[in-house]
Design a protein around this motif. Structure first.
Motif, PDB file in Angstrom:
ATOM      1  N   VAL A 298      -7.796 -11.460   5.467  1.00  0.00           N
ATOM      2  CA  VAL A 298      -6.965 -10.620   4.604  1.00  0.00           C
ATOM      3  C   VAL A 298      -5.504 -10.726   5.022  1.00  0.00           C
ATOM      4  O   VAL A 298      -5.180 -10.613   6.209  1.00  0.00           O
ATOM      5  CB  VAL A 298      -7.417  -9.136   4.683  1.00  0.00           C
ATOM      6  CG1 VAL A 298      -6.472  -8.237   3.905  1.00  0.00           C
ATOM      7  CG2 VAL A 298      -8.851  -8.989   4.191  1.00  0.00           C
ATOM      8  N   TRP A 299      -4.633 -10.964   4.049  1.00  0.00           N
ATOM      9  CA  TRP A 299      -3.189 -10.891   4.273  1.00  0.00           C
ATOM     10  C   TRP A 299      -2.622  -9.590   3.710  1.00  0.00           C
ATOM     11  O   TRP A 299      -1.784  -8.945   4.339  1.00  0.00           O
ATOM     12  CB  TRP A 299      -2.473 -12.070   3.612  1.00  0.00           C
ATOM     13  CG  TRP A 299      -2.459 -13.341   4.420  1.00  0.00           C
ATOM     14  CD1 TRP A 299      -3.219 -14.449   4.208  1.00  0.00           C
ATOM     15  CD2 TRP A 299      -1.647 -13.624   5.566  1.00  0.00           C
ATOM     16  NE1 TRP A 299      -2.935 -15.413   5.148  1.00  0.00           N
ATOM     17  CE2 TRP A 299      -1.968 -14.937   5.994  1.00  0.00           C
ATOM     18  CE3 TRP A 299      -0.695 -12.915   6.269  1.00  0.00           C
ATOM     19  CZ2 TRP A 299      -1.366 -15.547   7.085  1.00  0.00           C
ATOM     20  CZ3 TRP A 299      -0.078 -13.502   7.371  1.00  0.00           C
ATOM     21  CH2 TRP A 299      -0.415 -14.811   7.777  1.00  0.00           C
ATOM     22  N   GLU A 300      -3.084  -9.200   2.514  1.00  0.00           N
ATOM     23  CA  GLU A 300      -2.526  -8.017   1.868  1.00  0.00           C
ATOM     24  C   GLU A 300      -3.606  -7.007   1.505  1.00  0.00           C
ATOM     25  O   GLU A 300      -4.748  -7.380   1.214  1.00  0.00           O
ATOM     26  CB  GLU A 300      -1.751  -8.404   0.599  1.00  0.00           C
ATOM     27  CG  GLU A 300      -0.466  -9.167   0.875  1.00  0.00           C
ATOM     28  CD  GLU A 300       0.425  -9.272  -0.356  1.00  0.00           C
ATOM     29  OE1 GLU A 300       0.139  -8.604  -1.379  1.00  0.00           O
ATOM     30  OE2 GLU A 300       1.416 -10.010  -0.283  1.00  0.00           O
ATOM     31  N   PHE A 301      -3.226  -5.726   1.513  1.00  0.00           N
ATOM     32  CA  PHE A 301      -4.153  -4.653   1.173  1.00  0.00           C
ATOM     33  C   PHE A 301      -3.346  -3.449   0.688  1.00  0.00           C
ATOM     34  O   PHE A 301      -2.132  -3.362   0.895  1.00  0.00           O
ATOM     35  CB  PHE A 301      -5.003  -4.265   2.386  1.00  0.00           C
ATOM     36  CG  PHE A 301      -4.190  -3.835   3.579  1.00  0.00           C
ATOM     37  CD1 PHE A 301      -3.880  -2.498   3.793  1.00  0.00           C
ATOM     38  CD2 PHE A 301      -3.713  -4.775   4.483  1.00  0.00           C
ATOM     39  CE1 PHE A 301      -3.125  -2.100   4.877  1.00  0.00           C
ATOM     40  CE2 PHE A 301      -2.945  -4.383   5.581  1.00  0.00           C
ATOM     41  CZ  PHE A 301      -2.652  -3.046   5.774  1.00  0.00           C
ATOM     42  N   GLU A 302      -4.046  -2.530   0.049  1.00  0.00           N
ATOM     43  CA  GLU A 302      -3.427  -1.293  -0.432  1.00  0.00           C
ATOM     44  C   GLU A 302      -3.997  -0.129   0.365  1.00  0.00           C
ATOM     45  O   GLU A 302      -5.176  -0.143   0.738  1.00  0.00           O
ATOM     46  CB  GLU A 302      -3.722  -1.114  -1.916  1.00  0.00           C
ATOM     47  CG  GLU A 302      -2.882  -0.029  -2.595  1.00  0.00           C
ATOM     48  CD  GLU A 302      -3.087  -0.051  -4.100  1.00  0.00           C
ATOM     49  OE1 GLU A 302      -2.221  -0.594  -4.812  1.00  0.00           O
ATOM     50  OE2 GLU A 302      -4.142   0.459  -4.558  1.00  0.00           O
ATOM     51  N   ALA A 303      -3.160   0.870   0.636  1.00  0.00           N
ATOM     52  CA  ALA A 303      -3.612   2.001   1.452  1.00  0.00           C
ATOM     53  C   ALA A 303      -2.955   3.294   1.006  1.00  0.00           C
ATOM     54  O   ALA A 303      -1.827   3.296   0.499  1.00  0.00           O
ATOM     55  CB  ALA A 303      -3.293   1.740   2.920  1.00  0.00           C
ATOM     56  N   ASP A 304      -3.682   4.387   1.193  1.00  0.00           N
ATOM     57  CA  ASP A 304      -3.101   5.719   1.074  1.00  0.00           C
ATOM     58  C   ASP A 304      -2.540   6.076   2.444  1.00  0.00           C
ATOM     59  O   ASP A 304      -3.260   5.990   3.450  1.00  0.00           O
ATOM     60  CB  ASP A 304      -4.165   6.740   0.669  1.00  0.00           C
ATOM     61  CG  ASP A 304      -4.632   6.545  -0.766  1.00  0.00           C
ATOM     62  OD1 ASP A 304      -3.833   6.070  -1.587  1.00  0.00           O
ATOM     63  OD2 ASP A 304      -5.810   6.864  -1.051  1.00  0.00           O
ATOM     64  N   VAL A 305      -1.269   6.458   2.496  1.00  0.00           N
ATOM     65  CA  VAL A 305      -0.634   6.734   3.789  1.00  0.00           C
ATOM     66  C   VAL A 305      -0.089   8.155   3.828  1.00  0.00           C
ATOM     67  O   VAL A 305       0.198   8.768   2.790  1.00  0.00           O
ATOM     68  CB  VAL A 305       0.502   5.733   4.101  1.00  0.00           C
ATOM     69  CG1 VAL A 305      -0.004   4.308   4.086  1.00  0.00           C
ATOM     70  CG2 VAL A 305       1.669   5.906   3.139  1.00  0.00           C
ATOM     71  N   TYR A 306       0.036   8.646   5.065  1.00  0.00           N
ATOM     72  CA  TYR A 306       0.657   9.952   5.308  1.00  0.00           C
ATOM     73  C   TYR A 306       1.650   9.775   6.450  1.00  0.00           C
ATOM     74  O   TYR A 306       1.309   9.224   7.505  1.00  0.00           O
ATOM     75  CB  TYR A 306      -0.398  10.998   5.674  1.00  0.00           C
ATOM     76  CG  TYR A 306       0.185  12.328   6.086  1.00  0.00           C
ATOM     77  CD1 TYR A 306       0.781  13.167   5.141  1.00  0.00           C
ATOM     78  CD2 TYR A 306       0.172  12.728   7.413  1.00  0.00           C
ATOM     79  CE1 TYR A 306       1.329  14.385   5.510  1.00  0.00           C
ATOM     80  CE2 TYR A 306       0.721  13.946   7.794  1.00  0.00           C
ATOM     81  CZ  TYR A 306       1.304  14.771   6.848  1.00  0.00           C
ATOM     82  OH  TYR A 306       1.857  15.967   7.215  1.00  0.00           O
ATOM     83  N   VAL A 307       2.884  10.213   6.246  1.00  0.00           N
ATOM     84  CA  VAL A 307       3.939  10.064   7.251  1.00  0.00           C
ATOM     85  C   VAL A 307       3.983  11.318   8.125  1.00  0.00           C
ATOM     86  O   VAL A 307       4.246  12.416   7.629  1.00  0.00           O
ATOM     87  CB  VAL A 307       5.313   9.829   6.584  1.00  0.00           C
ATOM     88  CG1 VAL A 307       6.383   9.643   7.657  1.00  0.00           C
ATOM     89  CG2 VAL A 307       5.270   8.624   5.654  1.00  0.00           C
ATOM     90  N   PHE A 308       3.725  11.144   9.432  1.00  0.00           N
ATOM     91  CA  PHE A 308       3.839  12.265  10.365  1.00  0.00           C
ATOM     92  C   PHE A 308       5.314  12.598  10.593  1.00  0.00           C
ATOM     93  O   PHE A 308       5.773  13.692  10.331  1.00  0.00           O
ATOM     94  CB  PHE A 308       3.199  11.925  11.723  1.00  0.00           C
ATOM     95  CG  PHE A 308       1.727  11.702  11.675  1.00  0.00           C
ATOM     96  CD1 PHE A 308       0.920  12.374  10.780  1.00  0.00           C
ATOM     97  CD2 PHE A 308       1.121  10.805  12.548  1.00  0.00           C
ATOM     98  CE1 PHE A 308      -0.451  12.175  10.745  1.00  0.00           C
ATOM     99  CE2 PHE A 308      -0.238  10.584  12.527  1.00  0.00           C
ATOM    100  CZ  PHE A 308      -1.031  11.271  11.627  1.00  0.00           C
ATOM    101  N   THR A 309       6.022  11.621  11.142  1.00  0.00           N
ATOM    102  CA  THR A 309       7.438  11.819  11.475  1.00  0.00           C
ATOM    103  C   THR A 309       8.226  10.560  11.155  1.00  0.00           C
ATOM    104  O   THR A 309       7.743   9.433  11.344  1.00  0.00           O
ATOM    105  CB  THR A 309       7.619  12.127  12.975  1.00  0.00           C
ATOM    106  OG1 THR A 309       7.067  11.052  13.749  1.00  0.00           O
ATOM    107  CG2 THR A 309       6.936  13.426  13.362  1.00  0.00           C
TER     108      THR A 309
END
Length: 522
Positions: A436-447
């Motif tokens: 795998v080179w590319e993927f999609e993700a749900d992210v959450y930014v802590f800081t």
């Protein structure tokens, strides 16, 4: 029917479990995993045999159920038994109240349970000392004498600071602790692995902030069952403590908190730290449970198997060994956490060139089984390909084994690949996989001090992979601290093997966040 009454009078515990009935609902992923853990624990406590009493409520009331429900319950028990490599050995039926009550016996040959515990916490809070005292049963001298059992690098010993992930093991035989007189002896470790019916392996991580990436690798890269967060009574909850707790929770790990150095503070000071720990846990949605006795420890272990929101808090001292009997009782009763994955998969953590053996890779088995002599795939290489190799031999804590299973920490000698072709983060797999080179993700930014936009390049940590990724597309113009979003990412230097549902941490300096892979682009 008299046999049922005898079991009801004995009550639940050890290897006896009451179930009124089970349905397809109990086959759902989360519930199924909990029940599989529970069954394996009952089998271990029963020295290879568990007894399920069907048609009886949890409180011991004999009800009786319809024949159709009884058969459905048996089907679920069969599925659970297969998951933990056991089988139904006998079924007894009794008519009562116009329905059926049954006794189902489940057996497992050579029952051996292996749980992995990952330690974390601020530097100098006593992680390595705690583990050293546990595996030897010996008190510390107040100057970190037991820590040397885990610190193996020259500068670690000289500075008294761990800088690399270290491993330790102790075990139980018939409920009694098997200790190491000399933890530096490979032969002693091998004997523990050979003789124990339950093993506890510790993945001792690093507390010093500059080595945070090593700590993340230890918690994400091994198939950890439980996180052990260490907080020193003379220091309290630090920023690193909160960061390590956040990593454990992001990875959905059940957590235990050990408050160390209780001998160094007053009763009032200790109470303040207990309150501080409890408040920290409540703020992140966890339920602290102060564990003071071995009975409390057994209860906490059962609660953790059912609900990972419960966090046992245990007060300890390496000088007096206060609390160590409670920790040992808890580890004895904590069950292995099971997943629904079947095929063999292991992410490579370390690579060695061993004289007379050749190329050896180590890591913890994520799923399935690996047998000595079989052929598996390794990769992805720079061109994205996977290659077949033969497993020449397998060792676990310096003990030669012919089969490794999910959760085992192993070293595997491979034929068909060179040492200089491999890198950390590659995988061994039963099946040929896709890079795998590319993927999609749900992210959450802590800081993050400013705004994150397209082109952002943090380091991503998933399993043993640690590589820079580029945010190539986002569903928002920018992300800031506390934001959630959907991001398309690309590995910058190497193709990797990742899959949907995997959770990861990303970081850049003090900026941090977490994510879950939702889509793969092949």
């Amino acid at each position: 029917m008299e046999k049922v009454l005898q079991l009801v009078r004995r009550g639940e515990g050890e290897n006896i479990e009451f179930k009124e009935f089970l349905t397809s609902y109990h086959l759902r992923e989360g519930r199924f995993r909990q029940l599989a853990c529970q069954m394996n624990h009952r089998i271990i406590m029963g020295k290879g045999k568990a007894i399920y009493v069907i048609g009886v409520s949890d409180s011991g009331q004999i009800r009786g159920i319809e024949e159709k429900k009884f058969e459905e319950t048996l089907d679920v028990l069969k599925r659970l038994a297969e998951e933990v490599e056991a089988e139904i050995s006998s079924v007894e039926r009794y008519s009562v109240n116009g329905g059926v009550v049954g006794i189902v016996e489940i057996r497992k040959a050579n029952a051996k349970e292996h749980i992995l515990v990952g330690t974390a916490g601020h530097v100098d809070h006593g992680k390595s000392t705690l583990v050293g005292c546990l595996i030897t049963g010996k008190p510390d001298d107040g100057d970190g004498a037991t820590r040397i059992y885990l610190d193996v690098l020259k500068h670690e010993i000289e500075r008294g600071l761990s800088a690399e992930i270290n491993f330790a093991v102790f075990g139980y035989k018939n409920g009694k602790t098997l200790r190491l007189k000399n933890p530096m002896s490979k032969g002693e470790k091998a004997l523990v692995v050979e003789n124990a019916d339950k093993l506890v392996s510790f993945v001792d991580t690093v507390g010093h902030e500059p080595w945070l990436r090593t700590t993340i690798r230890g918690l994400l890269g091994q198939k950890i069952d439980y996180g052990l967060l260490v907080v020193a009574a003379d220091d309290g909850v630090m920023r690193t403590t909160k960061e390590h707790l956040g990593i454990m929770l992001a990875m959905d790990l059940p957590v235990i908190v050990a408050i160390t150095k209780a001998d160094m503070v007053s009763r009032e000071g200790l109470d303040e730290v207990i309150q501080e720990v409890s408040s920290t846990l409540r703020r992140v949605g966890r339920v602290p449970m102060l564990v003071k006795t071995e009975r409390d420890a057994r209860m906490a272990a059962e609660l953790m198997a059912e609900n990972r929101l419960v966090v046992p808090v245990i007060v300890t001292s390496a000088i007096t060994l206060q609390g160590y009997d409670i920790l040992e009782e808890m580890f004895l009763h904590l069950p292995k956490r099971y997943t629904a994955e079947k095929d063999f998969l292991m992410y490579i953590d370390k690579i060695y060139r061993v004289t007379g053996v050749g190329t050896v890779v180590s890591g913890s088995v994520k799923s399935g089984e690996l047998r000595e002599g079989e052929e598996v795939y390794i990769g992805p290489f720079e061109d994205g390909e996977f290659r077949k190799v033969r497993v020449q031999s397998i060792e676990m804590h310096h003990y030669r084994i012919d089969k490794a299973k999910s959760g085992d920490i192993i070293g595997a000698a491979l034929k068909g690949v060179r040492y200089d072709e491999l890198r950390r983060g590659m995988v061994l797999s039963r099946n040929e996989l896709s890079a795998v080179w590319e993927f999609e993700a749900d992210v959450y930014v802590f800081t993050h001090p400013t705004l994150i936009s397209t082109g952002y390049e943090p380091v991503m940590h998933v399993e043993t992979i640690s590589e820079t990724v580029t945010f190539v597309d986002m569903d928002k113009e920018y992300l800031k601290s506390g934001d959630r979003g959907k991001v398309r990412m690309r590995f910058k230097y190497h193709p990797q093997y990742v899959y949907e549902g995997q959770k990861f941490i990303f970081r850049e300096g003090r900026s941090k966040g977490m994510g879950e892979i939702t889509k793969i682009f092949v």
